[in-house]
Design an enzyme around this catalytic site. Structure first.
Site, PDB file in Angstrom:
ATOM      1  N   LYS A 119       0.867  -1.185   0.000  1.00 45.17           N
ATOM      2  CA  LYS A 119       0.000   0.000   0.000  1.00 45.17           C
ATOM      3  C   LYS A 119       0.896   1.226   0.000  1.00 45.17           C
ATOM      4  CE  LYS A 119      -4.400   1.010   0.105  1.00 45.17           C
ATOM      5  NZ  LYS A 119      -5.582   0.225  -0.303  1.00 45.17           N
ATOM      6  N   ASP A 131      -7.068   4.358  -4.528  1.00 42.35           N
ATOM      7  CA  ASP A 131      -7.708   4.258  -3.209  1.00 42.35           C
ATOM      8  C   ASP A 131      -8.298   5.652  -2.986  1.00 42.35           C
ATOM      9  OD1 ASP A 131      -7.742   2.243  -0.715  1.00 42.35           O
ATOM     10  OD2 ASP A 131      -7.514   4.242   0.104  1.00 42.35           O
TER      11      ASP A 131
HETATM   12  P1  NDP Z   1     -12.904   7.972  -3.016  1.00 44.54           P
HETATM   13  O1  NDP Z   1     -11.819   8.951  -2.832  1.00 44.54           O
HETATM   14  O2  NDP Z   1     -13.442   7.744  -4.368  1.00 44.54           O
HETATM   15  O3  NDP Z   1     -14.129   8.310  -2.071  1.00 44.54           O
HETATM   16  C1  NDP Z   1     -13.973   8.406  -0.694  1.00 44.54           C
HETATM   17  C2  NDP Z   1     -15.300   8.807  -0.092  1.00 44.54           C
HETATM   18  O4  NDP Z   1     -15.212   8.706   1.321  1.00 44.54           O
HETATM   19  C3  NDP Z   1     -15.672  10.243  -0.400  1.00 44.54           C
HETATM   20  O5  NDP Z   1     -17.062  10.392  -0.398  1.00 44.54           O
HETATM   21  C4  NDP Z   1     -15.050  10.985   0.779  1.00 44.54           C
HETATM   22  O6  NDP Z   1     -15.635  12.234   1.051  1.00 44.54           O
HETATM   23  C5  NDP Z   1     -15.340  10.019   1.909  1.00 44.54           C
HETATM   24  N1  NDP Z   1     -14.352  10.177   2.960  1.00 44.54           N
HETATM   25  C6  NDP Z   1     -13.012  10.074   2.877  1.00 44.54           C
HETATM   26  N2  NDP Z   1     -12.449  10.319   4.052  1.00 44.54           N
HETATM   27  C7  NDP Z   1     -13.447  10.613   4.901  1.00 44.54           C
HETATM   28  C8  NDP Z   1     -13.492  10.960   6.251  1.00 44.54           C
HETATM   29  N3  NDP Z   1     -12.371  11.067   6.985  1.00 44.54           N
HETATM   30  N4  NDP Z   1     -14.703  11.175   6.804  1.00 44.54           N
HETATM   31  C9  NDP Z   1     -15.815  11.072   6.080  1.00 44.54           C
HETATM   32  N5  NDP Z   1     -15.839  10.747   4.771  1.00 44.54           N
HETATM   33  C10 NDP Z   1     -14.661  10.523   4.198  1.00 44.54           C
HETATM   34  O7  NDP Z   1     -12.325   6.602  -2.402  1.00 44.54           O
HETATM   35  P2  NDP Z   1     -12.827   5.119  -2.654  1.00 44.54           P
HETATM   36  O8  NDP Z   1     -14.284   5.086  -2.859  1.00 44.54           O
HETATM   37  O9  NDP Z   1     -11.926   4.513  -3.644  1.00 44.54           O
HETATM   38  O10 NDP Z   1     -12.473   4.439  -1.244  1.00 44.54           O
HETATM   39  C11 NDP Z   1     -13.400   4.383  -0.176  1.00 44.54           C
HETATM   40  C12 NDP Z   1     -12.979   3.302   0.797  1.00 44.54           C
HETATM   41  O11 NDP Z   1     -12.951   2.040   0.133  1.00 44.54           O
HETATM   42  C13 NDP Z   1     -11.588   3.472   1.407  1.00 44.54           C
HETATM   43  O12 NDP Z   1     -11.604   2.969   2.726  1.00 44.54           O
HETATM   44  C14 NDP Z   1     -10.724   2.579   0.530  1.00 44.54           C
HETATM   45  O13 NDP Z   1      -9.566   2.155   1.205  1.00 44.54           O
HETATM   46  C15 NDP Z   1     -11.683   1.433   0.287  1.00 44.54           C
HETATM   47  N6  NDP Z   1     -11.422   0.594  -0.883  1.00 44.54           N
HETATM   48  C16 NDP Z   1     -11.302   1.129  -2.132  1.00 44.54           C
HETATM   49  C17 NDP Z   1     -11.105   0.309  -3.214  1.00 44.54           C
HETATM   50  C18 NDP Z   1     -11.062   0.828  -4.599  1.00 44.54           C
HETATM   51  O14 NDP Z   1     -10.991   0.015  -5.518  1.00 44.54           O
HETATM   52  N7  NDP Z   1     -11.126   2.120  -4.843  1.00 44.54           N
HETATM   53  C19 NDP Z   1     -10.957  -1.153  -3.050  1.00 44.54           C
HETATM   54  C20 NDP Z   1     -11.160  -1.614  -1.705  1.00 44.54           C
HETATM   55  C21 NDP Z   1     -11.370  -0.753  -0.676  1.00 44.54           C
HETATM   56  P3  NDP Z   1     -14.916  13.582   0.541  1.00 44.54           P
HETATM   57  O15 NDP Z   1     -15.131  13.605  -0.932  1.00 44.54           O
HETATM   58  O16 NDP Z   1     -15.591  14.671   1.276  1.00 44.54           O
HETATM   59  O17 NDP Z   1     -13.459  13.446   0.900  1.00 44.54           O
HETATM   60  O1  2IT Z   2      -7.986  -1.441  -0.724  1.00 44.69           O
HETATM   61  C1  2IT Z   2      -7.936  -1.943  -1.875  1.00 44.69           C
HETATM   62  O2  2IT Z   2      -8.083  -3.143  -2.054  1.00 44.69           O
HETATM   63  C2  2IT Z   2      -7.730  -1.029  -3.000  1.00 44.69           C
HETATM   64  N1  2IT Z   2      -7.669   0.174  -2.811  1.00 44.69           N
HETATM   65  C3  2IT Z   2      -7.590  -1.582  -4.385  1.00 44.69           C
HETATM   66  C4  2IT Z   2      -6.201  -2.123  -4.607  1.00 44.69           C
HETATM   67  C5  2IT Z   2      -5.878  -2.560  -6.009  1.00 44.69           C
HETATM   68  O3  2IT Z   2      -4.698  -2.875  -6.215  1.00 44.69           O
HETATM   69  O4  2IT Z   2      -6.743  -2.614  -6.882  1.00 44.69           O
END
Ligand code: NDP
Ligand code: 2IT
Length: 444
Positions: A125, A165
């Site tokens: 990561k 992420d």
């Molecule tokens: P994005 O940046 O696309 O979206 C994040 C969302 O969460 C936004 O709505 C953001 O709001 C909100 N957010 C972030 N930090 C905070 C906080 N401290 N308090 C409240 N809201 C918050 O990220 P992703 O959708 O990609 O990721 C979301 C989660 O999923 C994370 O935990 C990530 O690790 C996990 N994840 C992502 C994967 C992926 O493929 N993208 C795969 C597996 C897990 P704002 O816009 O206001 O910041």
């Molecule tokens: O938390 C996760 O699994 C991710 N942000 C996606 C990682 C990836 O390599 O697609």
């Protein structure tokens, strides 16, 4: 003192000021006692000490120039945690809260998550404390180019393959990839989540959210239940939240609330996802605007309040520790039946205890959100095979992977005598494969 207690105590002592890393390690290690009893050779070879110490930690300076000519310096991180079962794989997070503790908790989780996919990917990561919010495209590009100007020497299609992420989506991956290609002169699958015109995979954008709903759907199906008519709450409104919402709605669920870091919207008539997508994906705006545009919606500038809304299904899809003990108790009291984690570590240790002690189905992050990284591995397979699969083909594989994960964690929990405890099941099933690969490769 047991072996697990000894390892955890030392980990906390030797990694001070890393509360998120301690939390993730505690959640994982405290479930592994039955595995360690079955395989005494793990303790004899200090396997847990090796498992919880990253193979390599890279910290670097990221200088960049803003649109007014001012110079900024951010911290860059890449933790290459474990390569026993494949090249390091895991996302990059750009958010002001990023520090070593956060990257290490995410990296540790990633090892087991990637193992659960059944695909050959190790765990890593990275990220930066850079805040993409409010920056121009040129500033984002300048930052990404500077970040990759250091990172390129540590990554590679068979070495370490980052992805997105929080704060890193298609735009950022594009700039990072462009700079890697320019420096290395190689058009290879060094990043996943790439655009479709330069090596990306169909369905990667949707994969984490879709995968989350597929595994929840399977947990429902085996209980004679379904998403149809279910009232759903989804925190976040980013990549994972949006596609979880889309898939849940397509299965007949009613999603009534979502949030961003400023507050939540509640729409009793059901969230209109096209409006959320326009605000968040196109305009990069604030969710508050939804309530200004949709009559049936209300806005509250308090994220935590979202968990007070009665629902059947809760899908936390924003960030770590967004559900604490109090919120977990409210959810259970209000009759939630399924909690499936789209975000990484969204529930505190105490919240997990509340869920475990109730009769709800709780699907932990490393199983429930594995669809994103699994589809990243499918993107890697397409890249190295010079192939481009149809959406339906990737989506079908994703669904199969999520269904398999459900049955594997269910079986692992049962085999070790913890029927229905999917925290236990996911940790054990993920860990056993990594441990076996580590044992086979000697003391490295
Ligand atoms: P994005 O940046 O696309 O979206 C994040 C969302 O969460 C936004 O709505 C953001 O709001 C909100 N957010 C972030 N930090 C905070 C906080 N401290 N308090 C409240 N809201 C918050 O990220 P992703 O959708 O990609 O990721 C979301 C989660 O999923 C994370 O935990 C990530 O690790 C996990 N994840 C992502 C994967 C992926 O493929 N993208 C795969 C597996 C897990 P704002 O816009 O206001 O910041
Ligand atoms: O938390 C996760 O699994 C991710 N942000 C996606 C990682 C990836 O390599 O697609």
């Amino acid at each position: 003192m047991t072996y697990i207690e000894k390892v955890l105590n030392n980990l906390i002592k030797n990694n001070p000021n890393e509360p998120e890393f301690h939390q993730a390690a505690t959640e994982i290690l405290t479930t592994l006692a039955p595995v360690l009893a079955k395989y005494p050779e793990y303790e004899a070879t200090s396997l847990l000490e090796r498992f919880t110490e990253p193979e390599r930690t890279i910290l670097f300076r990221v200088p960049w120039i803003d649109d007014n000519g001012n110079v900024h310096v951010n911290k860059g991180y890449r933790v290459q945690f474990n390569s026993a079962i494949g090249p390091y794989k895991g996302g990059l997070r750009f958010h002001p809260s990023v520090n070593l503790s956060i990257i290490k908790f995410l990296g540790l989780e990633q090892i087991l998550k990637n193992s659960l996919t059944g695909l050959p990917i190790g765990g890593g990561k990275g990220g930066s404390d850079f805040d993409p919010k409010g920056k121009s495209d040129r500033e984002i590009m300048a930052f990404c180019q500077s970040f990759m100007t250091e990172l390129y020497r540590h990554v590679g299609a068979d070495t370490d393959v980052p992805a997105g992420d929080i704060g890193v989506g298609g735009r950022e991956i594009g700039y990072l990839f462009g700079q890697y290609k320019r420096i290395c002169d190689e058009h290879v699958g060094v990043l996943t989540g790439r655009g479709l015109s330069y090596g990306g995979s169909l369905a990667r954008t949707e994969a984490t959210g879709y995968g989350l709903v597929y595994i929840t759907e399977e947990a429902m199906r085996v209980r004679g239940d379904s998403f149809k008519g279910k009232k759903v709450i989804i925190s976040g409104s980013g990549n994972v939240a949006i596609y979880a919402c889309q898939k849940a709605q397509s299965l007949g669920a009613m999603v009534v609330a979502m949030y961003d870091s400023d507050g939540y919207v509640y729409d009793e008539e059901g969230i209109k996802l096209d409006i959320i997508k326009e605000i968040k994906e196109v305009k990069r705006g604030r969710i508050k605007e939804y309530a200004e545009r949709v009559k049936s919606a209300k806005y509250e500038s308090n994220c935590k309040g979202i968990w007070n809304i009665p629902c059947d299904v809760a899908l936390p899809c924003a960030t770590q520790n967004e559900i604490d003990e109090v919120s977990a108790k409210v959810l259970v009291k209000n009759g939630v039946k399924y909690v499936a984690e789209g975000a990484n570590m969204p529930s505190t240790l105490k919240a997990i205890e509340v869920f475990k002690n109730s009769d709800i189905v709780f699907l932990p992050a490393k199983a429930a959100n594995a669809g994103g990284v699994a589809t990243s591995a499918l993107e890697m397979a397409q890249s190295s095979g010079r192939l481009f699969w149809k959406f339906e083909e990737v989506d079908k594989k994703l669904k199969e992977i999520m269904i398999n994960i459900y049955h594997n964690i269910d079986k692992a929990a049962r085999d070790y005598g913890y029927d229905g405890d999917y925290v236990m099941g996911a940790n054990v099933a993920g860990f056993v494969k990594v441990a076996e690969a580590m044992m086979a490769q000697g003391i490295v």
